[in-house]
Design an enzyme around this catalytic site. Structure first.
Site, PDB file in Angstrom:
ATOM      1  CG  ASP A  33     -11.694  -1.390 -24.425  1.00 36.24           C
ATOM      2  OD1 ASP A  33     -12.039  -2.546 -24.135  1.00 36.24           O
ATOM      3  OD2 ASP A  33     -12.457  -0.405 -24.338  1.00 36.24           O
ATOM      4  CG  ASP A  35     -17.586  -3.244 -25.920  1.00 38.32           C
ATOM      5  OD1 ASP A  35     -18.279  -3.252 -26.939  1.00 38.32           O
ATOM      6  OD2 ASP A  35     -17.259  -4.280 -25.310  1.00 38.32           O
TER       7      ASP A  35
END
Length: 292
Positions: A33, A35
Site C-alpha cells: 500500500d 498512503d
C-alpha cells in the site's frame, strides 16, 4: 477484470482452529500500500480536513471517526464524515475546499521511517530458494493524486524503487469500478503485473508466496481475501482505536465494510498475518527473505 477466487490457497479451517502456524513457503513478492504506509499522507489528509473544519467552527477530526474512513474511496466526503462533521456548507463545497488543501499539502509528502531501506534491501534480496524478490505497489490513490504526493524529488526517488510496470493505482482500468479495498482485486492485479514481467523459465508467483504491507484495516482484509500473507503497520493512533481487536483485523474479520464472499477472509490466529510497529528493522529471515 480480475477474478477473485482463482489461484488462491484456501486456509485449512482445521489448521486455523488448532491455532497451528502453517508451514509457509518463502515470500517471493512484497506488495505495498502507499498512503500511511510508505509516505505520511494520512497525517496530511487529517491536516487538510482540519483546516476546513476549523474554518467553519467545527472540531478537529478525531481518530474514532477517521478510523472508519481509512481505505474507503470517497469516504472523506461521505455519510460517516458528514454525519459527524455537521458542516454548514454543501458537500460539493467541502470537496472543493479539501481538493484545494490537497493541492497545497500533498507535495509535502515524505517517506516514513524504514521505507527507503526496506525497498532498497528488497531490490537486491532473494528467497532462501535463490529466487529474486519482487516488489509492487497497490495504492487506492488515483494517478493525479499519486503524482502530487510524489512530486517532491526525494519522495519520488523512493517510490521509483518500485518498477513502473509494478505500480497499480486506484484508477487502473484493470480494476472494476466499485472493487476497491477490501476487495482483493488490486492485490491480484499487482501480482499479475509481477508475473507478466518474469523471465521465461521462472515459475509464476502464487498468492501464498506474497506478503502484503498495509496500514489500514480494509487493506489488511483485501490482502487476506487475495490469499496472501499480510503485515499490518498501523498509525499509532489507529492502533489505539483497535486495541483488543487486533486478531479480528489480522483475520480480515472486522466487517467494517461488508462486501460478501466471506469465505475469502481468514480465521482468527491462523498465522497468515501479523502486526508490526513500523517498517524499520524488518525481520526478513522470518519470511524466507535473504538480504546480502
Amino acid at each position: 477484470m480480475v477474478t477473485t477466487d482463482e489461484n488462491r490457497d484456501p486456509k485449512p479451517v482445521s489448521e486455523a482452529k488448532a491455532n497451528v502456524t502453517p508451514d509457509f513457503p518463502p515470500i517471493r513478492a512484497c506488495l505495498f500500500d502507499m498512503d500511511g504506509l510508505l509516505i505520511n499522507t494520512e497525517d496530511l489528509y487529517t491536516h487538510c480536513a482540519n483546516i476546513v473544519l476549523t474554518k467553519y467552527g467545527r472540531p478537529p477530526l478525531p481518530w474514532s471517526v477517521k478510523a472508519q474512513l481509512m481505505g474507503i474511496p470517497g469516504s472523506s466526503n461521505g455519510d460517516t464524515f458528514h454525519n459527524w462533521a455537521k458542516l454548514p456548507i454543501p458537500r460539493e463545497q467541502f470537496k472543493k475546499e479539501q481538493t484545494e488543501q490537497h493541492q497545497i499539502h500533498f507535495p509535502e509528502c515524505q517517506p516514513l521511517p524504514g521505507v527507503e531501506k526496506l525497498l532498497k534491501d528488497l531490490k537486491r534480496a532473494k528467497t532462501t530458494q535463490g529466487l529474486p524478490a519482487q516488489i509492487a505497489l497497490a495504492s487506492s490513490s488515483e494517478k493525479k493524486n499519486y503524482e502530487m504526493k510524489t512530486s517532491r524529488e526525494t519522495t519520488r526517488a523512493v517510490l521509483e524503487l518500485i518498477p513502473k510496470e509494478h505500480r497499480v493505482l486506484g484508477d487502473d482500468p484493470r480494476i472494476q469500478h466499485g472493487r476497491g479495498k477490501p476487495a482483493p482485486d488490486i492485490y491480484l492485479v499487482a501480482l499479475e503485473s509481477i508475473n507478466s514481467s518474469l523471465p521465461d523459465g521462472v515459475p509464476k508467483v502464487e498468492p501464498k508466496e506474497c506478503l502484503v504491507f498495509e496500514d489500514s484495516v480494509l487493506g489488511v482484509e483485501a490482502g487476506r481475501r487475495a490469499g496472501m500473507r499480510v503485515v499490518w503497520v498501523p498509525h499509532p493512533e489507529l492502533a489505539k482505536e483497535y486495541k483488543g481487536k487486533e486478531k479480528e483485523v489480522l483475520a480480515g474479520r472486522t466487517a467494517l465494510y461488508p462486501i460478501g464472499n466471506d469465505e475469502q477472509r481468514g480465521e482468527i490466529d491462523d498465522g497468515w498475518a501479523e502486526q508490526l510497529p513500523s517498517l524499520e528493522n524488518f525481520p526478513y529471515e522470518k519470511f524466507g527473505i535473504v538480504v546480502d
